[in-house]
Design a protein around this motif. Structure first.
Motif, short mmCIF file in Angstrom:
data_model
loop_
_atom_site.label_atom_id
_atom_site.label_comp_id
_atom_site.label_asym_id
_atom_site.label_seq_id
_atom_site.Cartn_x
_atom_site.Cartn_y
_atom_site.Cartn_z
N GLU A 115 0.80 -1.22 0.00
CA GLU A 115 0.00 0.00 0.00
C GLU A 115 0.84 1.27 0.00
OE1 GLU A 115 -2.53 -3.19 2.03
OE2 GLU A 115 -0.42 -2.60 1.95
N ASN A 116 2.02 1.23 0.61
CA ASN A 116 2.84 2.46 0.66
C ASN A 116 4.25 2.25 0.12
OD1 ASN A 116 3.83 0.86 2.69
ND2 ASN A 116 3.86 2.46 4.26
N ILE A 117 4.44 1.20 -0.66
CA ILE A 117 5.78 0.91 -1.15
C ILE A 117 6.33 1.99 -2.07
CG2 ILE A 117 4.97 -0.45 -3.14
CD1 ILE A 117 7.36 -2.32 -2.65
N ALA A 118 5.44 2.61 -2.86
CA ALA A 118 5.91 3.61 -3.83
C ALA A 118 6.31 4.92 -3.17
CB ALA A 118 4.83 3.86 -4.88
N THR A 119 5.73 5.22 -2.01
CA THR A 119 5.97 6.50 -1.36
C THR A 119 6.88 6.40 -0.14
OG1 THR A 119 3.94 6.23 -0.06
CG2 THR A 119 3.77 7.42 -2.14
N HIS A 120 7.11 5.20 0.36
CA HIS A 120 7.96 5.00 1.53
C HIS A 120 9.40 5.42 1.17
CE1 HIS A 120 9.98 3.14 4.92
NE2 HIS A 120 8.82 2.81 5.45
N GLY A 121 10.00 6.23 1.99
CA GLY A 121 11.34 6.75 1.69
C GLY A 121 12.40 5.67 1.56
N LEU A 122 12.23 4.55 2.26
CA LEU A 122 13.24 3.49 2.22
C LEU A 122 13.02 2.50 1.09
CD1 LEU A 122 13.67 2.68 6.03
CD2 LEU A 122 15.00 4.23 4.60
N SER A 123 11.79 2.46 0.56
CA SER A 123 11.48 1.46 -0.46
C SER A 123 11.16 2.04 -1.83
CB SER A 123 10.30 0.60 -0.01
OG SER A 123 9.12 1.41 0.11
N GLY A 124 10.75 3.31 -1.90
CA GLY A 124 10.33 3.90 -3.16
C GLY A 124 11.33 3.78 -4.29
N PRO A 125 12.59 4.18 -4.09
CA PRO A 125 13.58 4.09 -5.19
C PRO A 125 13.77 2.66 -5.69
CG PRO A 125 14.36 5.55 -3.47
CD PRO A 125 13.14 4.88 -2.91
N ALA A 126 13.84 1.69 -4.78
CA ALA A 126 14.03 0.30 -5.19
C ALA A 126 12.80 -0.21 -5.93
CB ALA A 126 14.32 -0.58 -3.98
N TYR A 127 11.62 0.16 -5.46
CA TYR A 127 10.39 -0.29 -6.12
C TYR A 127 10.32 0.21 -7.55
CZ TYR A 127 5.46 -0.33 -7.43
OH TYR A 127 4.28 -0.49 -8.12
N ARG A 128 10.76 1.40 -7.80
CA ARG A 128 10.65 1.97 -9.14
C ARG A 128 11.66 1.37 -10.13
NH1 ARG A 128 9.20 6.34 -5.88
NH2 ARG A 128 11.35 7.03 -5.53
#
Length: 241
Positions: free
Chosen positions: A89-102
Motif C-alpha cells: 500500500e505504501n511501497i511507492a511513497t515510503h522513503g526506504l522502499s520507493g527508489p528500489a520499487y521503481r
C-alpha cells in the motif's frame, strides 16, 4: 508478515524452473539449497534485471542476496533494522522502499512459506503455505546494494506483502505478494509502478497445513519441518469451530 520460507528443490531444479533467467552467481548457493527453514539475514537466490559483464543489455539473471533490505544510503551508525517485509500500500511513497520499487524489483523463488496463527497469550500454531501443484513459485520483492564499511557491496532484498486472500485470512491478515508466471517479465521491466500486480493470489490455487513447532527455532533445518501434523482438538477447539 512473511518471515520464513522453504525451498525444497535442488539448485539444478531451481535454475530449470526459472530457465528464462541467466545463471549469474548461483554457484555460491550450492551448499545452501534446499533450505527448509529459511529466515531473514540468510542468503537466497533471487532474480533481478541486470546487464551482463560483457554487454549493456538488461536481462533477467539469478543473483545472491541477503533477506533484509538495507537502503543504499544507510550509514553504518544507523541502527534501523533491515526491512524484512514492505507493505504494497505504501511501497511507492515510503522513503526506504520507493527508489528500489521503481527500478530494482525482483522475483524470490520458493516452494512455500510459513505463517503463524495466534491464540490467546503467546500460544501460536505454524502453518506451511504452498501451491496445490507443489511447484516452485515467485514472491514479489525489491532489492538494493549496500556498501559495507569494509568496501564490500552487499545485495539485500525485502518481500512485499498485501492483504490476505480467503485461504490466508483464516490465519493472518496479510500474505506475501505472489506473482503469476505471465507477470514475471513486467515485474522485472522498467515500468515504474506495476501496482496492479500487487494483489492477493487466487486462494483456489493454494493450500496450507499445520506443521510442528520445529520451524520456530533456526536450529531445526531438516525436511521434517514442513510435514503436516494433526491439531490437538482440546488445545485448538476455539479455532476449529
Amino acid at each position: 508478515m512473511c518471515s520464513r520460507v522453504y525451498i525444497k528443490e535442488s539448485l539444478h531444479e531451481l535454475a530449470r524452473r526459472f530457465a528464462f533467467a541467466g545463471q549469474g552467481d548461483l554457484d555460491g548457493l550450492v551448499d545452501r539449497i534446499p533450505r527448509y527453514n529459511g529466515a531473514p539475514r540468510l542468503v537466497y537466490a533471487i532474480i533481478i534485471q541486470d546487464a551482463g559483464p560483457e554487454t549493456d543489455i538488461m536481462a533477467p539473471v539469478f543473483a545472491m542476496a541477503v533477506w533484509g533490505l538495507v537502503p543504499a544510503l544507510m550509514k553504518p551508525s544507523d541502527r534501523r533494522l533491515p526491512l524484512i517485509n514492505i507493505r504494497c500500500e505504501n511501497i511507492a511513497t515510503h522513503g526506504l522502499s520507493g527508489p528500489a520499487y521503481r527500478s530494482r524489483r525482483c522475483l524470490i523463488p520458493v516452494n512455500g512459506f510459513f505463517e503463524w496463527k495466534y491464540a490467546s497469550g503467546r500460544d501460536k500454531q505454524p502453518y506451511a503455505v504452498a501451491m496445490k501443484t507443489d511447484v516452485l513459485f515467485a514472491l514479489a520483492g525489491i532489492w538494493e546494494v549496500w556498501r559495507h564499511p569494509a568496501g564490500i557491496d552487499i545485495r539485500t532484498f525485502a518481500v512485499i506483502t498485501c492483504p490476505s486472500n480467503e485461504l490466508m485470512a483464516n490465519i493472518s491478515k496479510r500474505m506475501p505478494v505472489i506473482l503469476r508466471q505471465k507477470d514475471y517479465e513486467r515485474w522485472l521491466s522498467p515500468d515504474p509502478n506495476p501496482s496492479d500486480l500487487m494483489k492477493p493470489y487466487p486462494a483456489e490455487l493454494m493450500t496450507m497445513w499445520p506443521t510442528g513447532t520445529g520451524v520456530d527455532s533456526l536450529k531445526n533445518t531438516g525436511p521434517e519441518i514442513i510435514n503436516p501434523v494433526a491439531l490437538d482438538p482440546q488445545r485448538w477447539n476455539c479455532w476449529l469451530s
